[in-house]
Every structure is written in C-alpha cells, then in structure tokens.
Design an enzyme around this catalytic site. Structure first.
Site, PDB file in Angstrom:
ATOM      1  N   THR A 157       0.847  -1.189   0.000  1.00 26.86           N
ATOM      2  CA  THR A 157       0.000   0.000   0.000  1.00 26.86           C
ATOM      3  C   THR A 157       0.881   1.237   0.000  1.00 26.86           C
ATOM      4  OG1 THR A 157      -1.750   1.203   1.191  1.00 26.86           O
ATOM      5  CG2 THR A 157      -0.189  -0.035   2.530  1.00 26.86           C
TER       6      THR A 157
ATOM      7  N   HIS B 183       2.383 -11.820  14.050  1.00 29.52           N
ATOM      8  CA  HIS B 183       3.459 -12.405  14.848  1.00 29.52           C
ATOM      9  C   HIS B 183       3.174 -13.863  15.218  1.00 29.52           C
ATOM     10  CE1 HIS B 183       7.146 -12.285  16.870  1.00 29.52           C
ATOM     11  NE2 HIS B 183       7.012 -11.188  17.584  1.00 29.52           N
TER      12      HIS B 183
END
Length: 418
Positions: free
Chosen positions: A329, A381
C-alpha cells in the site's frame, strides 16, 4: 410479457447484495443491456444491465439488501417505446407554484371583523436587562453575563426562569451552519470495516520500520523513464514496479512472510500474488497482480495500470481482488510520512510505502541530502517471527538501494527491455 429480473451471483461466496443506486426511475423505458442499477457486494460494486427492452417497474428501494436470485424489478417487454426518445418520456412538467399573494390587511370598519390587536413594543425601562436576585445567583453560577440574556419579566427584567433556561455561549460565533447528515455506508465499505476490525482483533499484529534512500531508483528513472515510455506505448516507469520486484525477491528469501494461518496449520505459497491497494470511486480497492515474481518491470507496470483503470472506472471484479499472498500500500501518494498499515486478512504481511522527503543523512562519515522514504511492515506475529520480519524489510531496503545489482542482474537497460 413481464420479465422478472433477478440478482445475478457476483461470486461463489456472495449470498446477498445491496441496491446502491437505481440508474433509472420506476416507469422508465429501458434498452437491453442498459445499466439500470449499481449493486454493492462485500467485495465490489457492479452494474446491473437490463436483460430486455421495455418499461421497468422497480421492486426494491435504494439501500435494500436483497438475496442473490431475488427479483428486483420487472420489465414489460410488450410496452411500446416512447416516440422520439430512447428512454422514458420525461415526466410532465410540474405546475408552477402560484406566486404568494401580498398579504392584505382587512379594514375592521369595512370587513365587519375586529382587527387582531398589535402588540406594542416593550417600553425601555431601567429594569431592562437587570436580573432578579435569584436570577443573578443562577447566572453567576453558570458564568453567564446578564447582558447576553433577554429578560421576559416586567420592563425587560431577567427572571429566574430566564436564568435557568439561559445557555452559555462560550464565545462561539453564531450564524454558521450546524447541519448534520446521516448516510448508510455501502456494503463494500461495511465489509472493509468488518475485515479491518477482524484483522486487529484476530491477529497478533506488529509493525517494524526502516528507511530507504531512493537516490538509486530516482537516478534510474530519470535516465530511462522517457525511453521506457516511448518503447512501451506510453507506459510510465513508476516506483511500484521497483517495490514489487523488491518484495517478490524478499519473499523468496523469507517464505514465512508469504504464508498464512489456517486454524492450526500454516499455508505456504511458492508464488507471489501481490495485492496492490489503489483508490477507487467507491473507496480502497486491492486488486491482485498474479505471479508477480515472473513479471518484468514492464509487465508489472502494465498490470498495475490495467487494474487501476478498472478500479477507477468501476469495472473491477471480485476475481480481480480475490486471493493475494502479500499486500503493498502506498500512502505516500496522499502525503503520508509514516503509518502502521493493517494486515489484509488472511494474509500475514503488508508493506506500507510513504512520501519521499529530502533529509540529511550520514554517508561515509559526511552529511549529505538524499530523498528518503520510510517503509513499514505490519505482520502477524503468530506465524512470522522477528527475525523473518526484520530480515524481510532489510532485504527490501537492500534491493531498493541497489536495484541494478539485486533487481536487474547488473543491466538496467535489459531489465527495462530497452
């Protein structure tokens, strides 16, 4: 014959759509294949074409949510086409509102009716604007000056009720617009909001940052962009092709970033379908560049341009935005200096680009001015550890700061097909 027009299926996983806008009115004559409505799904906005020519009768309102396969309008195919027009005849001109007549006051002597008593203006007196003791106490507690309150008591005196009803102005200017507007979000926008909240709540999202010296890429673009444009039919040499090539290289080095969670399992991909966030008339769209790892600079630029034009023109489809293993993006086009992009689920990583600002940096012990860009990698994560995430972003930085060697095999002209 009365034809029932039903909502077609925009995709396998879509069960309902929302009528965003009717492009015709009830009773209009429509031509076959004429766009009669825009419908929102949770993935895209699509046009609904008329299946036959005839007079249309609407069976759903704008904003209605309707199931796929439901009837939304009827078309009378036997109805005659209005003469001299391809569409329905314009509605008859509404009668003009009659000009208001001047108010005439009746003479009580001639009309035989008593004239309404005219209230005389309140006489000015020493009491005007003076609060009663109880009113003064209330005004003092509200920190309101008596001069700002109109008294309704005798002679203009400020009464207790006047003080109770008084509202502090806080010095706010008056006379400005204070209107509000309540509009329903489109189904697409609501789905985007739902997915963003889901990504925040259901992933262990973390963001790591780095900065990139854009001087090498700027030098290549300045040297070859005109030749690239002339050779490839007006196609521009932008930053996205460099970033896409850098990302596909880094994904090969750190494959965990190119994977996603599926319950207790990890799904890894040996290809790179890169989702590119672009701004469209209906909001943010994320079409996918398939097998970006196999494309050349020209191929990436051409595919991004094609998808961006489809998004701008409202022609983007569900298939164009389905899939994707990693997202890029570019908030820099709007002036963003730094951000923490939100993961595009079920992907595990997203790279945010930002604006390019000339800043002083240390180069070989000396201070130099270079065009610098902050980059941000948000990642899940649960599946990507710190070593992989930081290593991935460093690999992107290295490729962007040494593009000829790491992205072009040492030959910029050949890589750009010049």
């Amino acid at each position: 014959m009365i034809l029932e027009m039903k909502v077609p299926s925009p995709g396998e996983s879509i069960k309902e759509v929302e009528i965003a806008t009717w492009l015709v009115k009830d009773g209009d004559y429509v031509e076959k294949d004429q766009a009669i409505a825009e419908v929102d799904s949770d993935k895209a906005t699509l046009e609904l074409p008329a299946e036959m020519s005839g007079v249309i009768t609407l069976k759903a309102e704008e904003g209605d949510t309707v199931a796929v396969g439901a009837v939304v309008c009827l078309i009378d195919t036997d109805a005659a086409k209005p003469a001299g027009s391809a569409t329905a005849a314009p509605a008859a001109e509404a009668p003009k509102a009659e000009a208001p007549k001047a108010e005439v006051k009746a003479d009580p002597e001639t009309s035989g009716q008593k004239a309404a008593p005219v209230q005389a203006p309140a006489a000015t007196s020493y009491a005007a604007g003076t609060p009663s003791p109880a009113a003064r106490k209330i005004l003092d507690e509200k920190n309101i000056a008596p001069a700002t309150v109109s008294g309704t008591g005798k002679g203009g005196r400020i009464t207790k009720d006047d003080a109770v009803n008084a509202v502090p102005s806080m010095g706010t200017p008056t006379g400005g617009s204070r209107g509000t507007e309540r509009t329903k979000l489109s189904m697409l926008r609501r789905k985007v909001a739902e997915r963003l909240v889901s990504a925040k709540n259901e992933t262990a999202m973390l963001t790591t940052f780095n900065e990139v010296n854009m001087t090498p890429i700027n030098q290549i673009r300045n040297e070859y962009k005109d030749a690239f444009k002339a050779k490839h039919g007006g196609l521009g040499l932008g930053y996205m092709s460099f970033f896409t090539k850098a990302v596909t290289r880094a994904l090969e080095l750190y494959p965990d970033v190119n994977s996603m969670m599926d319950g207790d399992y990890k799904i890894a991909y040996d290809f790179a379908d890169i989702s590119i966030a672009v701004s469209g008339p209906k909001g943010l769209m994320v079409p996918v560049v398939r097998n970006a790892e196999l494309l050349t600079f020209r191929g990436i630029e051409a595919e991004i341009k094609r998808l961006a034009l489809r998004a701008r023109d409202g022609q983007i489809t569900v298939d164009d935005m389905t899939g994707g293993t990693f997202t890029i993006t570019n908030g820099g086009v709007f002036g963003s200096m730094l951000s923490t992009p939100i993961i595009n689920p079920p992907q595990s990583g997203i790279l945010g680009m930002h604006n390019i600002i000339e800043r002083p940096i240390a180069v070989n012990g000396k201070v130099e001015i270079h065009p610098m860009m902050y980059v941000a990698l948000s990642y899940d994560h649960r599946i990507i550890d710190g070593r992989e995430s930081v290593g991935f972003l460093v690999a992107v930085k290295e490729a962007l700061e040494n593009p000829v060697e790491l992205l072009m095999n040492g030959d910029a002209k050949r890589a750009l097909e010049l």
